[in-house]
Design a protein around this motif. Structure first.
Motif, PDB file in Angstrom:
ATOM      1  N   ASN A   1      71.265  65.459  12.606  1.00 51.39           N
ATOM      2  CA  ASN A   1      69.831  64.800  13.107  1.00 51.39           C
ATOM      3  C   ASN A   1      70.299  63.743  14.133  1.00 51.39           C
ATOM      4  O   ASN A   1      70.872  62.662  13.920  1.00 51.39           O
ATOM      5  CB  ASN A   1      69.166  64.362  11.877  1.00 51.39           C
TER       6      ASN A   1
ATOM      7  N   GLN B   1      68.645  61.719  18.273  1.00 54.69           N
ATOM      8  CA  GLN B   1      67.823  61.604  19.264  1.00 54.69           C
ATOM      9  C   GLN B   1      68.705  61.107  20.570  1.00 54.69           C
ATOM     10  O   GLN B   1      69.383  60.202  20.393  1.00 54.69           O
ATOM     11  CB  GLN B   1      66.841  60.261  18.931  1.00 54.69           C
ATOM     12  N   PRO B   2      68.265  61.732  21.580  1.00 54.83           N
ATOM     13  CA  PRO B   2      68.765  61.221  22.799  1.00 54.83           C
ATOM     14  C   PRO B   2      68.277  59.726  23.420  1.00 54.83           C
ATOM     15  O   PRO B   2      67.092  59.634  23.059  1.00 54.83           O
ATOM     16  CB  PRO B   2      68.580  62.006  24.048  1.00 54.83           C
ATOM     17  N   ALA B   3      69.100  58.936  23.793  1.00 55.85           N
ATOM     18  CA  ALA B   3      68.662  57.567  24.034  1.00 55.85           C
ATOM     19  C   ALA B   3      69.284  57.154  25.299  1.00 55.85           C
ATOM     20  O   ALA B   3      70.235  57.680  25.725  1.00 55.85           O
ATOM     21  CB  ALA B   3      69.015  56.653  22.863  1.00 55.85           C
ATOM     22  N   GLN B   4      68.717  56.300  26.232  1.00 57.69           N
ATOM     23  CA  GLN B   4      69.075  55.719  27.331  1.00 57.69           C
ATOM     24  C   GLN B   4      70.121  54.807  27.035  1.00 57.69           C
ATOM     25  O   GLN B   4      69.821  53.815  26.081  1.00 57.69           O
ATOM     26  CB  GLN B   4      68.192  55.365  28.321  1.00 57.69           C
TER      27      GLN B   4
ATOM     28  N   PHE C   1      72.572  59.075  29.471  1.00 57.65           N
ATOM     29  CA  PHE C   1      72.171  59.377  28.121  1.00 57.65           C
ATOM     30  C   PHE C   1      73.299  59.314  27.059  1.00 57.65           C
ATOM     31  O   PHE C   1      74.372  59.906  27.436  1.00 57.65           O
ATOM     32  CB  PHE C   1      71.347  60.328  28.013  1.00 57.65           C
TER      33      PHE C   1
ATOM     34  N   ARG D   1      72.060  59.343  19.766  1.00 60.44           N
ATOM     35  CA  ARG D   1      72.030  58.275  18.797  1.00 60.44           C
ATOM     36  C   ARG D   1      71.588  59.003  17.209  1.00 60.44           C
ATOM     37  O   ARG D   1      70.706  59.619  17.136  1.00 60.44           O
ATOM     38  CB  ARG D   1      70.770  57.300  19.000  1.00 60.44           C
TER      39      ARG D   1
ATOM     40  N   LEU E   1      66.807  67.461  14.079  1.00 57.69           N
ATOM     41  CA  LEU E   1      66.978  68.008  15.456  1.00 57.69           C
ATOM     42  C   LEU E   1      68.620  67.586  15.573  1.00 57.69           C
ATOM     43  O   LEU E   1      68.808  66.425  15.810  1.00 57.69           O
ATOM     44  CB  LEU E   1      66.132  67.090  16.359  1.00 57.69           C
TER      45      LEU E   1
ATOM     46  N   ILE F   1      75.145  67.163  27.458  1.00 57.43           N
ATOM     47  CA  ILE F   1      74.683  66.995  26.063  1.00 57.43           C
ATOM     48  C   ILE F   1      73.593  68.157  25.788  1.00 57.43           C
ATOM     49  O   ILE F   1      72.644  68.205  26.504  1.00 57.43           O
ATOM     50  CB  ILE F   1      73.782  65.580  25.910  1.00 57.43           C
TER      51      ILE F   1
ATOM     52  N   TRP G   1      70.694  68.971  22.891  1.00 55.24           N
ATOM     53  CA  TRP G   1      69.817  68.480  21.817  1.00 55.24           C
ATOM     54  C   TRP G   1      68.683  69.533  21.748  1.00 55.24           C
ATOM     55  O   TRP G   1      68.046  70.048  22.355  1.00 55.24           O
ATOM     56  CB  TRP G   1      69.150  66.779  22.402  1.00 55.24           C
TER      57      TRP G   1
ATOM     58  N   SER H   1      68.710  65.216  32.887  1.00 52.10           N
ATOM     59  CA  SER H   1      68.658  64.716  31.578  1.00 52.10           C
ATOM     60  C   SER H   1      67.495  64.135  31.208  1.00 52.10           C
ATOM     61  O   SER H   1      66.986  64.153  30.087  1.00 52.10           O
ATOM     62  CB  SER H   1      70.127  63.836  31.069  1.00 52.10           C
TER      63      SER H   1
ATOM     64  N   ARG I   1      64.901  66.754  30.853  1.00 55.10           N
ATOM     65  CA  ARG I   1      65.017  67.682  29.528  1.00 55.10           C
ATOM     66  C   ARG I   1      64.920  66.923  28.249  1.00 55.10           C
ATOM     67  O   ARG I   1      64.457  67.511  27.443  1.00 55.10           O
ATOM     68  CB  ARG I   1      66.578  68.127  29.451  1.00 55.10           C
ATOM     69  N   PHE I   2      65.008  65.543  28.146  1.00 55.03           N
ATOM     70  CA  PHE I   2      64.856  65.057  26.758  1.00 55.03           C
ATOM     71  C   PHE I   2      63.349  64.261  26.881  1.00 55.03           C
ATOM     72  O   PHE I   2      63.289  63.674  26.109  1.00 55.03           O
ATOM     73  CB  PHE I   2      66.049  63.861  26.837  1.00 55.03           C
TER      74      PHE I   2
ATOM     75  N   PHE J   1      61.971  62.006  28.778  1.00 57.34           N
ATOM     76  CA  PHE J   1      61.825  60.776  29.149  1.00 57.34           C
ATOM     77  C   PHE J   1      61.059  60.884  30.643  1.00 57.34           C
ATOM     78  O   PHE J   1      60.662  59.746  31.075  1.00 57.34           O
ATOM     79  CB  PHE J   1      63.270  60.066  29.610  1.00 57.34           C
TER      80      PHE J   1
ATOM     81  N   GLY K   1      59.100  54.707  25.081  1.00 55.49           N
ATOM     82  CA  GLY K   1      60.528  54.694  25.330  1.00 55.49           C
ATOM     83  C   GLY K   1      61.246  55.493  23.972  1.00 55.49           C
ATOM     84  O   GLY K   1      62.450  55.445  24.167  1.00 55.49           O
TER      85      GLY K   1
ATOM     86  N   GLY L   1      62.036  59.716  22.561  1.00 55.20           N
ATOM     87  CA  GLY L   1      62.148  60.974  22.896  1.00 55.20           C
ATOM     88  C   GLY L   1      60.951  61.777  22.059  1.00 55.20           C
ATOM     89  O   GLY L   1      60.140  61.201  21.325  1.00 55.20           O
TER      90      GLY L   1
ATOM     91  N   SER M   1      60.137  67.772  17.650  1.00 61.59           N
ATOM     92  CA  SER M   1      60.146  68.996  17.677  1.00 61.59           C
ATOM     93  C   SER M   1      58.829  69.488  17.206  1.00 61.59           C
ATOM     94  O   SER M   1      57.987  68.748  16.482  1.00 61.59           O
ATOM     95  CB  SER M   1      61.229  69.590  16.722  1.00 61.59           C
TER      96      SER M   1
ATOM     97  N   GLN N   1      58.614  69.006  13.475  1.00 56.89           N
ATOM     98  CA  GLN N   1      58.242  67.658  13.181  1.00 56.89           C
ATOM     99  C   GLN N   1      56.817  67.064  13.586  1.00 56.89           C
ATOM    100  O   GLN N   1      56.168  66.464  12.816  1.00 56.89           O
ATOM    101  CB  GLN N   1      59.298  66.639  13.913  1.00 56.89           C
TER     102      GLN N   1
END
Lengths: 393, 362
Positions: free
Chosen positions: A195, A197-200, A215, A218, A230, A249, A251, B43, B46-47, B49, B281, B283, B286, B289
Motif C-alpha cells: 500500500n 502513494q506516489p509523492a513528489q 517522484f 511513499r 494500492l 514507477i 502504481w 509521471s 500518470r499519478f 498531480f 497536493g 494523489g 482508487s 477507495q
C-alpha cells in the motif's frame, strides 16, 4: 506397533493430539477474530489461518516486548487431517458396527481436502457490470500483476502478464529479473509495496527508495480493507546489449485513474507497463440486462438484489437470473450476487466470480458425514431400543 | 523420534525462507485489442498531480462545458465573459454571471439597443427555455446598439438573451449580439449552445476566493433550492458567482466553506475526488477507495464525505486541507466544500459535519 512407522501412526492418531489441535484452532480463531480490529479481515486471515507459523505479540513494556511463536492455521489443519486419517481411518477397528464412524471420518477428511484444494487452486474476484455492459474477465480482490504491452505495427497490442508470485515477498534489497526469448529487454522488479502513494520528492528531505522523474513511492500501512490497498513497485527496463536501464514507477492507483501507462522504448517499438489487480479470462461473456435492489419497506436497507444477465458462449446466448443465495454455475465458475449500486451513469451490479475446483465438495462431504452419523446413531438407537425391550420382558 | 520430528520441522520451515535475488521467465504473450493506450504521459500526469489535457487552463472552460457549434470559434475569456464565442458574420456570443435584479438587467439590455424599458408584467410574460436544467427567461431585442464597454455601435442589431436565476442573488446570462441577419443565421448555434451547456469539470470550485463579489443572499432562504442551518460561529460573506452561499469561520478566519448546486454529475465523483486531493497536493484514490468513503444521508440521497488532509510539511510550512460533501440526487449535484489551513480545518470539522447534516431541500 514397535516400528518407527507404527510409533508415528500412534503419535499422530492420539486423542490428546486431536484435543491439542482443536484447542490450537480455537485459540487461533479467537486471536484472529480479535486481530481483525487492527489488521482487517484479509491480513488477519493471512496471518492466523493461511500460515505455517506465526509470532503472537503478547504485551510490551517500553522497548521490551513478549512474543509467543504459534503454529499457523495451515499447519494445524494439516495435522488435523493426518490425525483424522491415522486415528479415524487407519487405526479404526474394522468392524461393521464402526462403519458409520468410518464414513463420518472420511467425510470430515474430504471436507478438509476440499479446503486445501480451494486454498491452492481457487481464485475469486469481483465483476462490476452496468446495465448494458458485457465482460468476459474478472479481477482479483487482492492479487496483483504487471501488464506489459507492446504496440504492434498492424494495430492492437501484444500483452505479457507477470503475476505477483515472484515479486510480492522480495526483501528491500532484493530484486527479480524477468526475461523471455520474445522480450527485447530484461525487466527488473524491486521495492514492492502493498500500500503506497506516489509523492513528489522535495529538497528538504531524503527517502530510502529510488526517486524517478521527481517522484517516489511513499509506503503506507496496509488498510483494514485489503482490497482497497494500492500497491506500487519499481521497475527497470534493461537493454541486454547496452545494459542501459529505463527506470519507472508502477502504481496501482494509476489504472483506476486514467488509461495511462509507464511508456518506454525497446526493440524499436513502444511499450507500456502498468501494475493492476490480477485478471482472469472467463470462457464466456456476461452481459447485464437489468438489476434491481429491493429494500425493506420504509428504509434504504437492502432486502435483496437481483441481476438478469445474458451469458454468451461460443455465439450461443442464454438468459439467467442471479440473486442472493441463487448463484449462476456455469463452466466451472460460480457467479454470486455480491453488491449493487447506482451512479449517475446508471445502475450496476457487482458479481463475485469464483473459480473453485472443489466448489461442490463441501456439499458432498456434508452428505457423507450425514450418512455416517445417521448410520452410527441409528445403530445406537436400535441397540438401545433392543436393550430396553429385552429388559422390559 | 526426535530425529524424525526435527526433519519434519525443517521441511515445514523451508518454504518460509527468503531466497534473495531471483530470475523468472515471462509467460508467452497474447494479442489484445485494447482501446488506444496513452504511453507518453509524464509521471505527474500518470499519478494525478497534473491534468493530462491542457484545456482546463481557462476558467470558463473549467466551469462550463459545451459543444461548440460548427463554424463558431472560441475567443479568450475576459473579466466579464466566462465563455466568449464568435459566430459567423461577426456575431458575439458569451456566457457571464452578475448580480442585480432581473428586471434591471433586462431593461439595461433594452437600453443598450435603444428600446424602452419593460414592466415586471411584461417580463413575467416572456417565454422560458431550459438552461442548465432550470427555466431561463428568453428574450429577443432588436434595435441600434449604442456600443459601449469597448464595443463599436451596431446599427440594425439584434440580441438574444437567456437569464437564469442561480438562487443566490446572482444570474447566469447567455447572450448573443450582432447584425440582425447574422444573429438570425446563428440562432441554431445559440440553441445548440443552450442545449449543450453543462457544468464543467471544475464547476464546484466556483466558490474559491477570487471570483466576482456580490451582495450576500438571504441565509438559507431566498430563491435557493437548498436550505441550511449555519453554525453560530460562521459568518456569511459575499456570495461568489457560482455558489449558493459562502461562509467564513469566525475563530478560523482563513477557513471558508461554500455550497454550490449544479445539474448533472459535474465530472463525476471519481474525477472530483482526484481533483480535490490534487489541489491539496495528494494523489488520487482508487475506485475502490472512493466507494469506501464515508457516507451521509442528506438531501434525500447518499452524500459522500471527502477529506484531503496532507501530512505536515517537514519544513514547517502551513499546509492547506479540504473537507467536502458531494451529493448527487435527482440529476443534480450539490457540493459543500471547506478549505483552509490544516489545523483550522480540523477544529472546524464538527461544524462542517453539522452544517452538512442541516442541508434540506427547499
Amino acid at each position: 506397533m514397535s516400528s518407527l512407522g507404527g510409533k508415528l501412526i500412534e503419535s499422530f492418531s492420539s486423542f490428546k493430539l486431536s484435543v491439542g489441535i482443536l484447542l490450537g484452532l480455537f485459540i487461533l480463531t479467537w486471536l484472529g477474530t480479535l486481530a481483525q480490529v487492527d489488521l482487517g479481515l484479509h491480513a488477519a486471515q493471512k496471518k492466523y489461518f493461511d500460515s505455517w507459523f506465526l509470532v503472537q505479540r503478547l504485551f510490551s513494556i517500553g522497548d521490551w516486548s513478549m512474543a509467543l511463536p504459534l503454529p499457523g492455521g495451515f499447519l494445524l489443519m494439516l495435522m488435523l487431517v493426518v490425525n483424522l486419517v491415522c486415528g479415524g481411518i487407519v487405526r479404526l477397528r474394522r468392524r461393521w458396527d464402526r462403519v458409520g464412524i468410518l464414513i463420518t471420518h472420511l467425510g470430515i477428511g474430504f471436507l478438509l481436502v476440499a479446503g486445501f484444494v480451494k486454498m491452492y487452486y481457487a481464485n475469486e474476484g469481483p465483476l462490476q457490470l452496468f446495465e448494458g455492459d458485457e465482460k468476459a474477465e474478472y479481477s482479483s480482490y487482492y492479487a496483483w500483476e504487471i501488464q506489459l504491452v507492446e504496440t504492434m505495427a498492424e494495430g492492437g497490442y501484444r500483452e505479457y502478464v507477470i503475476p505477483e508470485d515472484d515479486f510480492i515477498d522480495l526483501g528491500p534489497d532484493n530484486k527479480v529479473t524477468y526475461g523471455s526469448d520474445e522480450l527485447p529487454f530484461d525487466l527488473v522488479v524491486q521495492h514492492f509495496m502493498t500500500n503506497c502513494q506516489p509523492a513528489q520528492k522535495g529538497p528538504m528531505f531524503t527517502v530510502s527508495v529510488p526517486v524517478v522523474d521527481g517522484f517516489y513511492l511513499r509506503e503506507m500501512a496496509p488498510g483494514l480493507q485489503a482490497e482497497a490497498n494500492l500497491a506500487g513497485v519499481y521497475i527497470s527496463v534493461v537493454d541486454p546489449e547496452t545494459s542501459l536501464p529505463q527506470e519507472g514507477i508502477l502504481w496501482a492507483g494509476e489504472s483506476g485513474l486514467n488509461e495511462t501507462m509507464f511508456g518506454f522504448d525497446a526493440g524499436g517499438t513502444r511499450w507500456g507497463a502498468v501494475l493492476r489487480k490480477r485478471r482472469w479470462p472467463m470462457p464466456f461473456s456476461v452481459r447485464l440486462e437489468y438489476t434491481e435492489k429491493q429494500e425493506h419497506p420504509g428504509t434504504t436497507m437492502p432486502r435483496s438484489f437481483l441481476s438478469d444477465v445474458v451469458v454468451t458462449d461460443a455465439g450461443v446466448t442464454q438468459k439467467a437470473r442471479i440473486q442472493m443465495n441463487e448463484p449462476l454455475r456455469y463452466k466451472g465458475l460460480v457467479l454470486f450476487q455480491s453488491g449493487w449500486g447506482e451512479m449517475p451513469r446508471g445502475k450496476y451490479t457487482v458479481l463475485a466470480v469464483v473459480q473453485n475446483p472443489s466448489d461442490q465438495w463441501p456439499l458432498w462431504a456434508c452428505i457423507i458425514i450425514t450418512l455416517g452419523l445417521t448410520i452410527h446413531f441409528s445403530r445406537l438407537l436400535f441397540r438401545y431400543i433392543k436393550r430396553e425391550a429385552r429388559e422390559a420382558t | 523420534m526426535k530425529t524424525v520430528s526435527s526433519r519434519i520441522l525443517i521441511c515445514l520451515l523451508l518454504p518460509a525462507c527468503s531466497m534473495g535475488d531471483r530470475e523468472a521467465e515471462v509467460a508467452p504473450p497474447r494479442v489484445v485489442a485494447a482501446e488506444p493506450l496513452d504511453l507518453s504521459a509524464s509521471s505527474a500526469e500518470r499519478f494525478g498531480f497534473r491534468q493530462r489535457s491542457s484545456g482546463a487552463a481557462e476558467r470558463g472552460r473549467a466551469l462550463f462545458a459545451f459543444d461548440l457549434p460548427d463554424g463558431w470559434t472560441e475567443e479568450p475569456s475576459t473579466q466579464f465573459r466566462l465563455i466568449n464565442l464568435m459566430a459567423p458574420g461577426g456575431v458575439q456570443c458569451w456566457v457571464s454571471t452578475a448580480g442585480g435584479a432581473l428586471l434591471a438587467n433586462l431593461n439595461r439590455w433594452r437600453g443598450q439597443l435603444s428600446q424602452a424599458a419593460m414592466s415586471q408584467a411584461e417580463v413575467d410574460a416572456l417565454p422560458r427555455k431550459d438552461l442548465l436544467g432550470v427555466p431561463a427567461i428568453y428574450v429577443e431585442i432588436e434595435g441600434d446598439s449604442s456600443g459601449g464597454m469597448g464595443q463599436d455601435p451596431i446599427p440594425g442589431a439584434k440580441m438574444l438573451g437567456l437569464v437564469s436565476d442561480m438562487g443566490n442573488g446572482n444570474s447566469l446570462f447567455v447572450k448573443m449580439l450582432g447584425k440582425a441577419e447574422a444573429v438570425d443565421a446563428a440562432k441554431p448555434g445559440f440553441e445548440q449552445l443552450r442545449e449543450t451547456l453543462r457544468p464543467g469539470p471544475m464547476a464546484d470550485d466556483s466558490g474559491a476566493a477570487g471570483n466576482v463579489g456580490t451582495p450576500p443572499a438571504a441565509p438559507g432562504n431566498g430563491a435557493s433550492p437548498i436550505a441550511w442551518e449555519a453554525p453560530a460561529t460562521w459568518n456569511q460573506i459575499e456570495t461568489r458567482n457560482m455558489t449558493l452561499v459562502t461562509f467564513r469561520a469566525t475563530a478560523n478566519p482563513e477557513t471558508e466553506c461554500w455550497v454550490s448546486h449544479w445539474p448533472g454529475e459535474v465530472g463525476g465523483l471519481q474525477a472530483n475526488v482526484a481533483r480535490w486531493r490534487r489541489q491539496m497536493g495528494l494523489g488520487p484514490l482508487s475506485p475502490v477507495q472512493v466507494a469506501a468513503l464515508p457516507k451521509l444521508e442528506v438531501l434525500g440521497g447518499e452524500g459522500v464525505i471527502v477529506e484531503a488532509i496532507p501530512e505536515d510539511d517537514p519544513d514547517g510550512s502551513v499546509v492547506s486541507a479540504l473537507l467536502a460533501l458531494s451529493v448527487f440526487v435527482d440529476g443534480r449535484s450539490t457540493f459543500v466544500k471547506m478549505i483552509g489551513p490544516k489545523d483550522q480545518i480540523e477544529s472546524e470539522r464538527e461544524n462542517f459535519m453539522n452544517f452538512c447534516k442541516s442541508l434540506e431541500n427547499h
